[in-house]
Design an enzyme around this catalytic site. Structure first.
Site, PDB file in Angstrom:
ATOM      1  N   HIS A  13       0.808  -1.217   0.000  1.00 11.62           N
ATOM      2  CA  HIS A  13       0.000   0.000   0.000  1.00 11.62           C
ATOM      3  C   HIS A  13       0.843   1.270   0.000  1.00 11.62           C
ATOM      4  O   HIS A  13       0.346   2.341  -0.339  1.00 11.62           O
ATOM      5  CB  HIS A  13      -1.002  -0.006   1.165  1.00 11.62           C
ATOM      6  CG  HIS A  13      -0.400   0.193   2.516  1.00 11.62           C
ATOM      7  ND1 HIS A  13      -0.012  -0.845   3.318  1.00 11.62           N
ATOM      8  CD2 HIS A  13      -0.132   1.327   3.209  1.00 11.62           C
ATOM      9  CE1 HIS A  13       0.467  -0.380   4.454  1.00 11.62           C
ATOM     10  NE2 HIS A  13       0.407   0.928   4.418  1.00 11.62           N
ATOM     11  N   LYS A  56       4.681  10.000  14.485  1.00 10.77           N
ATOM     12  CA  LYS A  56       4.269   9.218  13.328  1.00 10.77           C
ATOM     13  C   LYS A  56       4.433  10.082  12.086  1.00 10.77           C
ATOM     14  O   LYS A  56       3.778  11.120  11.958  1.00 10.77           O
ATOM     15  CB  LYS A  56       2.820   8.767  13.468  1.00 10.77           C
ATOM     16  CG  LYS A  56       2.316   7.976  12.255  1.00 10.77           C
ATOM     17  CD  LYS A  56       0.869   7.551  12.423  1.00 10.77           C
ATOM     18  CE  LYS A  56       0.389   6.770  11.208  1.00 10.77           C
ATOM     19  NZ  LYS A  56      -1.009   6.332  11.340  1.00 10.77           N
ATOM     20  N   ASP A  74       8.414  -6.839   8.212  1.00 18.17           N
ATOM     21  CA  ASP A  74       7.121  -6.181   8.041  1.00 18.17           C
ATOM     22  C   ASP A  74       7.234  -4.894   7.233  1.00 18.17           C
ATOM     23  O   ASP A  74       6.317  -4.533   6.500  1.00 18.17           O
ATOM     24  CB  ASP A  74       6.517  -5.869   9.411  1.00 18.17           C
ATOM     25  CG  ASP A  74       5.103  -5.322   9.322  1.00 18.17           C
ATOM     26  OD1 ASP A  74       4.316  -5.847   8.520  1.00 18.17           O
ATOM     27  OD2 ASP A  74       4.782  -4.371  10.058  1.00 18.17           O
ATOM     28  N   LYS A 116       0.175   5.069  -2.299  1.00 19.63           N
ATOM     29  CA  LYS A 116      -0.027   6.365  -1.653  1.00 19.63           C
ATOM     30  C   LYS A 116       0.080   7.506  -2.656  1.00 19.63           C
ATOM     31  O   LYS A 116       0.937   7.487  -3.534  1.00 19.63           O
ATOM     32  CB  LYS A 116       1.006   6.565  -0.536  1.00 19.63           C
ATOM     33  CG  LYS A 116       0.750   5.734   0.713  1.00 19.63           C
ATOM     34  CD  LYS A 116       1.844   5.964   1.730  1.00 19.63           C
ATOM     35  CE  LYS A 116       1.488   5.302   3.052  1.00 19.63           C
ATOM     36  NZ  LYS A 116       0.389   6.003   3.733  1.00 19.63           N
ATOM     37  N   HIS A 137       7.911  -2.219   2.246  1.00 25.09           N
ATOM     38  CA  HIS A 137       7.633  -0.822   1.950  1.00 25.09           C
ATOM     39  C   HIS A 137       8.883   0.017   1.680  1.00 25.09           C
ATOM     40  O   HIS A 137       8.963   0.734   0.684  1.00 25.09           O
ATOM     41  CB  HIS A 137       6.864  -0.186   3.112  1.00 25.09           C
ATOM     42  CG  HIS A 137       5.581  -0.857   3.440  1.00 25.09           C
ATOM     43  ND1 HIS A 137       4.731  -1.360   2.481  1.00 25.09           N
ATOM     44  CD2 HIS A 137       4.987  -1.118   4.632  1.00 25.09           C
ATOM     45  CE1 HIS A 137       3.658  -1.876   3.085  1.00 25.09           C
ATOM     46  NE2 HIS A 137       3.803  -1.746   4.370  1.00 25.09           N
ATOM     47  N   LYS A 164       8.270   1.004  15.967  1.00 23.37           N
ATOM     48  CA  LYS A 164       7.063   1.188  16.768  1.00 23.37           C
ATOM     49  C   LYS A 164       7.415   1.968  18.044  1.00 23.37           C
ATOM     50  O   LYS A 164       8.558   1.982  18.494  1.00 23.37           O
ATOM     51  CB  LYS A 164       6.465  -0.166  17.149  1.00 23.37           C
ATOM     52  CG  LYS A 164       6.130  -1.063  15.966  1.00 23.37           C
ATOM     53  CD  LYS A 164       5.032  -0.484  15.109  1.00 23.37           C
ATOM     54  CE  LYS A 164       4.622  -1.462  14.008  1.00 23.37           C
ATOM     55  NZ  LYS A 164       3.587  -0.893  13.122  1.00 23.37           N
TER      56      LYS A 164
END
Length: 473
Positions: free
Chosen positions: A182, A335, A239, A186, A244, A330
């Site tokens: 994904h 963010k 992940d 974007k 990504h 994390k």
């Protein structure tokens, strides 16, 4: 809200595997409804939810409505009634030995909208289920002429990737396969193409002659308490880094494609991936936030990385010697999703330009934004310099209506555009680049929640430091 577009797409039967799962509820079903709102679905279509449990069509409709009420778009904004009457459910599971109710549901849907309807399989499932469902699609003859969408990660190791890839290609041709990432869907990632290739201000400086380093920084402030079981078996490297961040690095570093056709963009991106220098373990810093092992589902001795920072080099004439700094984690201080090109200090009479005085930066969040950091004359009698920033909020471009990543990507599946999807060969190259780190895994360093990660990662960036912030010694 009435549909805002028209199209002549082929009638389509979507089969959504894992239709009652969390990913479908949060992302996929809302994306389908948003496509309907924008008039981007075929004139005639059916969506069949597939699951192990038994539900009536009406119960599935209520499930979808509940998902939209929680995650949007609001079904009352329309066109809910038209959307709802096209939803079906096929229970009883789906295995190579037992297709449950799915074959009958697909046959009925095709009878309703045409035997030549396009068939799209969407595997909104945990990656460990991909193998069994792919075998089942082959066993029941549902692969011929169909398209199939796989969520990431597509394999959890080089060996797992090759085994899954071989199985998928025994059922589907590569052109039928859409491996979703994904980040490539974007608006901000696609802005990279427009910013660079449509503006003479930027294309000439997009190389080692002008760029000192590239930072691709995706810190996250959330933890993983709601999916600790999955995350502990995966970690930040698998992940985020090999998926990504590697793909965004390839988007930044690609050579100008011959055209913006899907094949040409794919070819340009894969050529860059083939030039990724395998990561040296000393160029990778792993971290784990303090308190991670106390989460339910996480072993007391877990060494899973919740943070990864890497210094990647791309051995091409355009980028040789330029470090690409990739970071994600994390429970960090903020963010953000940002790509920054730090330019060399200019040669000339001004000799007090700071290391980060000239930066071109793109936010990948939302509709995207462009920030340009420059040095300017400070108002006053002296020729004193001061940093300044020019910002462009791309969401405010007149007439624009940004699509969420899943909306954009599902639409591309419909029209058969694979330019924003990862390919078999491209993924093979990313695993090749990561292999040395898997063979000689670096130490995992602790870091405080709410910080910028382990201090050990500061050494990767040289004099520039991490632009968004870094934990001080």
């Amino acid at each position: 809200m009435p549909p805002t577009g028209t199209n002549e797409l082929t009638p389509t039967v979507f089969v959504l595997y894992g239709a009652t799962g969390d990913l479908a509820r949060r992302m996929v079903l809302p994306a389908f409804f948003e496509l309907a709102q924008h008039g981007l679905l075929p004139e005639d279509w059916r969506l069949i939810g597939s699951g192990r449990g038994e539900r009536t069509d009406e119960e599935f409709v209520e499930h979808v409505r509940s998902a939209l009420e929680e995650f949007g778009p609001d079904p009352d904004d329309g066109p809910w009634d038209d959307f709802a009457e096209r939803l079906r459910f096929a229970g009883g599971g789906f295995t190579a030995d037992d297709p449950g109710q799915l074959l009958d549901a697909v046959a009925t849907a095709r009878k309703e909208i045409g035997d030549d309807a396009q068939l799209v399989h969407y595997l909104s499932l945990p990656p460990k289920a991909f193998t069994d469902y792919t075998r089942a699609l082959g066993a029941h003859g549902l692969g011929e002429g169909a398209r199939v969408v796989y969520e990431k990660p597509f394999g959890a190791s080089p060996e797992g990737f090759r085994e899954l890839d071989d199985l998928v290609h025994s059922v589907f041709d590569e052109e039928q396969v859409f491996r979703i990432d994904h980040f490539l869907g974007k608006e901000g990632t696609q802005d990279l193409h427009a910013l660079r290739f449509a503006n003479g201000l930027f294309e000439p400086m997009w190389s080692r002659e002008h760029v000192a380093q590239v930072q691709i920084d995706v810190p996250e402030d959330l933890d993983v308490a709601d999916r600790a079981d999955f995350y502990d078996a995966t970690g930040a490297t698998l992940d985020m880094l090999v998926t990504h961040l590697f793909q965004v690095a390839a988007e930044v570093a690609m050579e100008p494609p011959v055209s913006f056709s899907a094949n040409d963009i794919l070819s340009a991106r894969e050529s860059v991936l083939a030039n990724f220098r395998p990561l040296a373990p000393e160029d990778v810093v792993l971290g784990q936030f303090e308190g991670y092992r106390e989460l339910d589902g996480v072993p007391d001795d877990s060494a899973t990385d919740t943070y990864v920072a890497a210094r990647l080099f791309i051995d091409s004439g355009r980028w040789r010697g330029v470090p690409f700094l990739l970071r994600t984690g994390k429970r960090m201080a903020a963010k953000q999703q940002r790509v920054s090109l730090v330019l060399h200090r200019p040669k000339g009479p001004v000799n007090d330009v700071p290391a980060n005085g000239n930066v071109v930066s793109l936010s990948l969040a939302g509709a995207g934004a462009v920030d340009i950091d420059v040095m300017a004359k400070k108002p006053g009698p002296d020729l004193a310099m001061a940093p300044a920033r020019v910002s462009l909020d791309l969401s405010k471009i007149p007439g624009g209506e940004p699509l969420a990543p899943y909306v954009s990507l599902i639409h591309d599946v419909l029209i058969g555009d694979r330019s924003l999807f990862t390919t078999s060969e491209g993924l093979a190259q990313t695993w090749r680049a990561l292999q040395p780190v898997l063979d000689d895994r670096p130490q995992v360093h602790p870091y405080a929640p709410g910080s910028w990660g382990p201090v050990e990662a500061n050494a990767l960036t040289g004099e520039h430091g991490w632009l968004l912030g870094q934990t001080e010694d």
